[in-house]
Design a protein around this motif. Structure first.
Motif, PDB file in Angstrom:
ATOM      1  N   GLN A 132      -2.098  13.197  -4.202  1.00  0.00           N
ATOM      2  CA  GLN A 132      -3.324  12.062  -4.511  1.00  0.00           C
ATOM      3  C   GLN A 132      -4.534  12.612  -4.157  1.00  0.00           C
ATOM      4  O   GLN A 132      -5.544  12.846  -5.510  1.00  0.00           O
ATOM      5  CB  GLN A 132      -3.353  10.816  -4.080  1.00  0.00           C
ATOM      6  N   GLN A 138       2.962  13.266  -0.928  1.00  0.00           N
ATOM      7  CA  GLN A 138       2.268  11.749  -1.307  1.00  0.00           C
ATOM      8  C   GLN A 138       1.132  12.128  -1.888  1.00  0.00           C
ATOM      9  O   GLN A 138       0.376  12.397  -1.970  1.00  0.00           O
ATOM     10  CB  GLN A 138       2.879  10.648  -1.544  1.00  0.00           C
ATOM     11  N   ASN A 139       0.606  11.723  -0.458  1.00  0.00           N
ATOM     12  CA  ASN A 139      -0.735  11.465  -0.165  1.00  0.00           C
ATOM     13  C   ASN A 139      -1.769  13.133  -0.223  1.00  0.00           C
ATOM     14  O   ASN A 139      -2.557  12.508  -1.124  1.00  0.00           O
ATOM     15  CB  ASN A 139      -1.811  11.134   1.587  1.00  0.00           C
ATOM     16  N   PRO A 157      -6.617   9.073 -10.129  1.00  0.00           N
ATOM     17  CA  PRO A 157      -5.834   9.945 -10.685  1.00  0.00           C
ATOM     18  C   PRO A 157      -5.063   9.388 -12.574  1.00  0.00           C
ATOM     19  O   PRO A 157      -4.985  10.135 -13.676  1.00  0.00           O
ATOM     20  CB  PRO A 157      -4.390  10.212  -9.999  1.00  0.00           C
ATOM     21  N   GLN A 158      -4.787   7.942 -12.283  1.00  0.00           N
ATOM     22  CA  GLN A 158      -3.901   7.322 -13.929  1.00  0.00           C
ATOM     23  C   GLN A 158      -4.981   7.522 -14.618  1.00  0.00           C
ATOM     24  O   GLN A 158      -5.257   7.679 -16.376  1.00  0.00           O
ATOM     25  CB  GLN A 158      -3.685   6.085 -13.353  1.00  0.00           C
ATOM     26  N   SER A 211      -6.286   7.098   1.308  1.00  0.00           N
ATOM     27  CA  SER A 211      -5.297   7.906   2.354  1.00  0.00           C
ATOM     28  C   SER A 211      -5.442   9.482   3.439  1.00  0.00           C
ATOM     29  O   SER A 211      -4.153   9.954   3.019  1.00  0.00           O
ATOM     30  CB  SER A 211      -4.423   8.633   1.011  1.00  0.00           C
ATOM     31  N   LYS A 262       0.873  -1.476  -0.008  1.00  0.00           N
ATOM     32  CA  LYS A 262       0.038   0.084  -0.049  1.00  0.00           C
ATOM     33  C   LYS A 262       0.496   1.487   0.094  1.00  0.00           C
ATOM     34  O   LYS A 262       0.118   2.372  -0.190  1.00  0.00           O
ATOM     35  CB  LYS A 262      -0.723  -0.121   1.155  1.00  0.00           C
ATOM     36  N   VAL A 278      -7.470   7.045  -4.467  1.00  0.00           N
ATOM     37  CA  VAL A 278      -6.125   6.555  -4.844  1.00  0.00           C
ATOM     38  C   VAL A 278      -6.808   5.207  -6.727  1.00  0.00           C
ATOM     39  O   VAL A 278      -5.299   5.303  -6.763  1.00  0.00           O
ATOM     40  CB  VAL A 278      -6.250   4.652  -3.446  1.00  0.00           C
ATOM     41  N   LEU A 327      -5.784  -0.925   5.637  1.00  0.00           N
ATOM     42  CA  LEU A 327      -4.858  -0.744   5.178  1.00  0.00           C
ATOM     43  C   LEU A 327      -3.667   0.522   5.382  1.00  0.00           C
ATOM     44  O   LEU A 327      -2.898  -0.852   3.861  1.00  0.00           O
ATOM     45  CB  LEU A 327      -5.242  -1.367   2.935  1.00  0.00           C
ATOM     46  N   GLY A 328      -3.529   0.515   5.811  1.00  0.00           N
ATOM     47  CA  GLY A 328      -2.525   1.665   5.913  1.00  0.00           C
ATOM     48  C   GLY A 328      -2.040   2.700   5.350  1.00  0.00           C
ATOM     49  O   GLY A 328      -0.459   2.698   5.072  1.00  0.00           O
ATOM     50  N   MET A 329      -2.609   3.845   4.508  1.00  0.00           N
ATOM     51  CA  MET A 329      -1.978   4.443   3.286  1.00  0.00           C
ATOM     52  C   MET A 329      -1.602   5.252   3.693  1.00  0.00           C
ATOM     53  O   MET A 329      -1.335   5.940   3.118  1.00  0.00           O
ATOM     54  CB  MET A 329      -3.312   4.448   1.679  1.00  0.00           C
ATOM     55  N   LEU A 343       1.458   3.552  -3.518  1.00  0.00           N
ATOM     56  CA  LEU A 343      -0.175   3.371  -4.207  1.00  0.00           C
ATOM     57  C   LEU A 343      -0.695   4.873  -4.009  1.00  0.00           C
ATOM     58  O   LEU A 343      -1.743   4.884  -4.410  1.00  0.00           O
ATOM     59  CB  LEU A 343      -0.836   2.224  -3.762  1.00  0.00           C
ATOM     60  N   THR A 344       0.322   5.702  -3.949  1.00  0.00           N
ATOM     61  CA  THR A 344      -0.169   7.178  -3.662  1.00  0.00           C
ATOM     62  C   THR A 344       0.621   7.387  -4.827  1.00  0.00           C
ATOM     63  O   THR A 344       0.715   9.255  -4.835  1.00  0.00           O
ATOM     64  CB  THR A 344       0.576   7.713  -2.203  1.00  0.00           C
ATOM     65  N   GLY A 345       0.869   7.010  -5.838  1.00  0.00           N
ATOM     66  CA  GLY A 345       1.189   7.430  -7.127  1.00  0.00           C
ATOM     67  C   GLY A 345       0.101   8.130  -7.587  1.00  0.00           C
ATOM     68  O   GLY A 345      -1.564   7.878  -7.545  1.00  0.00           O
TER      69      GLY A 345
END
Lengths: 199, 466
Positions: B81, B77-78, B37-38, B63, A27, B34, B410-412, A30-32
């Protein structure tokens, strides 16, 4: 996207069942916001002995000399189970894998592979076992996959594999799935005209 | 021949079919930070627009911090996103419930809570626990980012037909046995990949007697059995839950919707490829002992031995799991200490879950050796819990009371465990490293988690029922 037809190379064995997407790409990666750059984090927890990815785990098969540069991943049942994260096939493809051979795949992961030109091949347990034994006997074994013919060839052996016709077609042609659907715009609009008012 | 509920929903959403490839119309598309974005970047590259922003709803959940409302609380980074989602939703006219909004929360908690999810719909989200929404008799499943992009651009999705499985549970659940125990028992019986390629329909008197929130807990973990989706046919319980919600049909539309919803059931002569039966009376509180959700036992049972499994692959998985979990065959989980307790996630963070956990929490104090957190599923759940003073019960007992989000499931964010930590968790996955590298996760019900916090080890939560 360019299509795929023939894949050949060595296979890296990952001899365990139920490899989940948290293992494929944990995980914290996964912040990309882009699709690239995930390969170095592939199998992070197993591949590295430290969180900073500076010390390779010598016991992990992908780190062993002969398996470096493998283009085919060989594994067991239920590969890719767990989350829907497409970062999993992105990481596998970015690392250099072009095909994954397993006994079975989780559904969402399988679809994600197809959408990323990564070929998922399901074989019987006995066939996968034979491949594990062949790779164990000669780790530099050259395996070739012929997608149009749906065959896997190594030594004097050849296995056939199943793949849905539309998946095969899209992989070979490298088609833009969205572009194809947008050509059906009039059908989508007609459907929208019939939808229930409360929806 | 009759149709299953799944087949009825598929047939009602067919835009086109080319051989085995079905093009389905999507009624609801839920999005989060999560997995999108893509997809939005892909639309931009081809200069495509979002076809139906009015059917698309976004929230921030994975996140984000559960201690602060600041988007950068868990690092740049979070924050990037989260801000990317906000920009994408604004540019495309998509309704977004960002951190701080009254409708914000875990995507699978807020959808139902707002009345966005209704029987007979197709619902997708870039998240495998989208199966949750099947509790309403909707066909709901998780998708990858390329598919998110496809739905954004076309409001449709290509799918192959799934097989049909019916899981029937007849009888009456024992006191202190929960929906979480039902679904863990099912996964234990059919295995972690037991429903691969299938859509499961849950049926039987024990399922009928569940509340909507309990049904969501059951359907949520359909993916942990490998299923494409889980479904429960709608009934009076479903309609009563939806009525009056923000996005629920009203007036004349309610009557029209209701008459359609009454057609949503599997016909008597519908064909199921696979049938599974369980007796409600046989289900005890469950605890996972391994590293996949199928590796589960009743609290009254001991940890199995790898030799108990004939299949060499299953046996090898058990050996590996026992090593990772630092458990011995024959050991009783009620002798195992926990260092952490997590009550939350899209599986078990709704108001009924928090009420059940609080009822146990008020009977004791969290052991000094345990760190226990409660993370409500949404702002609305948090406010409701606070109105009922459940937060006070938790805080007085020594639990931390947090802000809504996916958190330690999931601990993001920064809710991550350390190597060797052992957690009683109400979440849905006990995979290696899921809650932190080298951390050990045991999946349990909210009651079992709260009881473990108080005892400092696993215990049969039925002791706390009077």
């Amino acid at each position: 996207m360019s299509g795929i037809s023939q894949i050949s190379g060595r296979a890296a064995p990952l001899d365990q069942a139920n490899v989940d997407t948290d293992q494929i790409i944990p995980k914290q990666f996964l912040t990309g916001v882009t699709r690239s750059g995930y390969g170095k984090h592939l199998f992070h927890d197993w591949r590295y002995l430290d969180k900073n990815e500076s010390v390779l785990n010598p016991d992990f098969s992908l780190n062993q000399g002969v398996h470096k540069g493998a283009t085919i991943l060989l594994t067991r049942e239920n590969f890719g189970c767990g989350s829907s994260r497409e970062h999993a096939p992105w990481a596998l493809a970015d690392y250099g894998f072009e095909a994954i051979i397993a006994v079975s795949f989780a559904d969402i992961f399988y679809g994600n592979c197809i959408n990323n030109q990564l070929l998922p091949i399901a074989l019987s347990s006995a066939q996968v076992q034979a491949l594990f034994e062949a790779v164990s006997a000669s780790p530099d074994l050259e395996i070739s996959i012929d997608l149009p013919e749906q065959t896997i060839n190594f030594d004097d052996t050849s296995f056939n594999f199943d793949i849905a016709e539309h998946h095969k077609h899209n992989l070979i042609k490298g088609l833009d799935a969205i572009g194809q659907t947008l050509e059906l715009d009039s059908k989508i609009s007609a459907f929208e005209g019939k939808r229930q008012i409360w929806l | 021949m009759g149709k299953t509920l799944y087949e009825k929903i598929v047939d009602a959403h067919l835009v086109d079919s080319i051989g085995e490839d079905l093009l389905l119309y999507i009624d609801r598309h839920l999005i989060h930070e999560v997995t999108t974005p893509q997809a939005f970047a892909g639309l931009d590259e081809k200069n495509r627009k979002v076809r139906r922003p009015d059917l698309t709803f976004g929230t921030m959940d994975h996140s984000i911090s559960t201690r602060s409302l600041a988007l950068d609380a868990c690092g740049p980074q979070n924050a990037l996103q989260l801000n990317t989602l906000a920009v994408n939703c604004a540019r495309h006219g998509i309704e977004l419930y960002p951190v701080g909004h009254k409708n914000q929360g875990i995507v699978h908690v807020i959808g139902p809570q707002l009345g966005l999810i209704q029987p007979g719909m197709t619902v997708v989200c870039g998240d495998s626990h989208t199966a949750t929404h099947g509790a309403f008799g909707a066909l709901a499943f998780g998708i990858g980012t390329s598919q998110v992009e496809h739905v954004l651009a076309t409001q449709t999705l290509k799918q192959s037909r799934a097989k049909n499985m019916r899981v029937s549970i007849e009888g009456k659940l024992g006191l202190g046995v929960t929906a979480k125990d039902i679904i863990l028992a099912i996964i234990g019986k059919i295995g972690h990949a037991g429903a691969t390629g299938h859509v499961i329909e849950y049926a039987g008197s024990a399922i009928r007697s569940l509340s909507m929130e309990e049904r969501m807990t059951v359907c949520n973990m359909s993916i942990e059995a490998g299923a494409k989706a889980g479904l429960i046919a709608p009934d009076e319980t479903t309609y009563a839950y939806i009525k009056g919600k923000e996005f629920a049909p009203s007036g004349e539309n309610w009557d029209k919707a209701l008459s359609f919803w009454h057609t949503l059931f599997s016909d008597d002569d519908a064909k199921f490829d696979t049938l599974v039966k369980l007796k409600a009376e046989d289900i005890a509180p469950q605890i996972t002992w391994g590293t996949n959700p199928g590796q589960v036992v009743a609290v009254t049972e001991a940890v199995p031995s790898p030799d108990d499994f004939a299949d060499p692959i299953v046996k090898a998985s058990a050996i590996k799991a026992l090593k990772y979990m630092a458990l011995e065959p024959g050991q009783k989980l009620t002798d195992v200490d926990v260092s952490h307790v997590f009550i939350g996630s899209c599986t078990n963070s709704r108001i009924e879950d928090l009420r059940a956990a609080a009822a146990v929490a008020k009977q004791g104090k969290v052991k000094d050796s345990v760190t226990a957190i409660v993370v409500p599923g949404s702002v609305a759940v948090k406010e409701q819990a606070e109105a009922e003073a459940l937060d006070k019960i938790f805080i007085d007992a020594g639990f931390e009371w947090r802000l809504p989000g996916c958190s330690m499931c999931l601990g993001m964010n920064d809710d991550v465990l350390n190597e060797g930590d052992r957690c009683a968790s109400t979440s849905n996955r006990n995979f290696e490293g899921r809650q932190g590298r080298g951390a050990r996760t045991h999946l349990v019900s909210p009651e079992m988690a709260a009881a473990a916090a108080i005892e400092g080890r696993f215990t049969d939560a039925r002791r706390f029922k009077s």
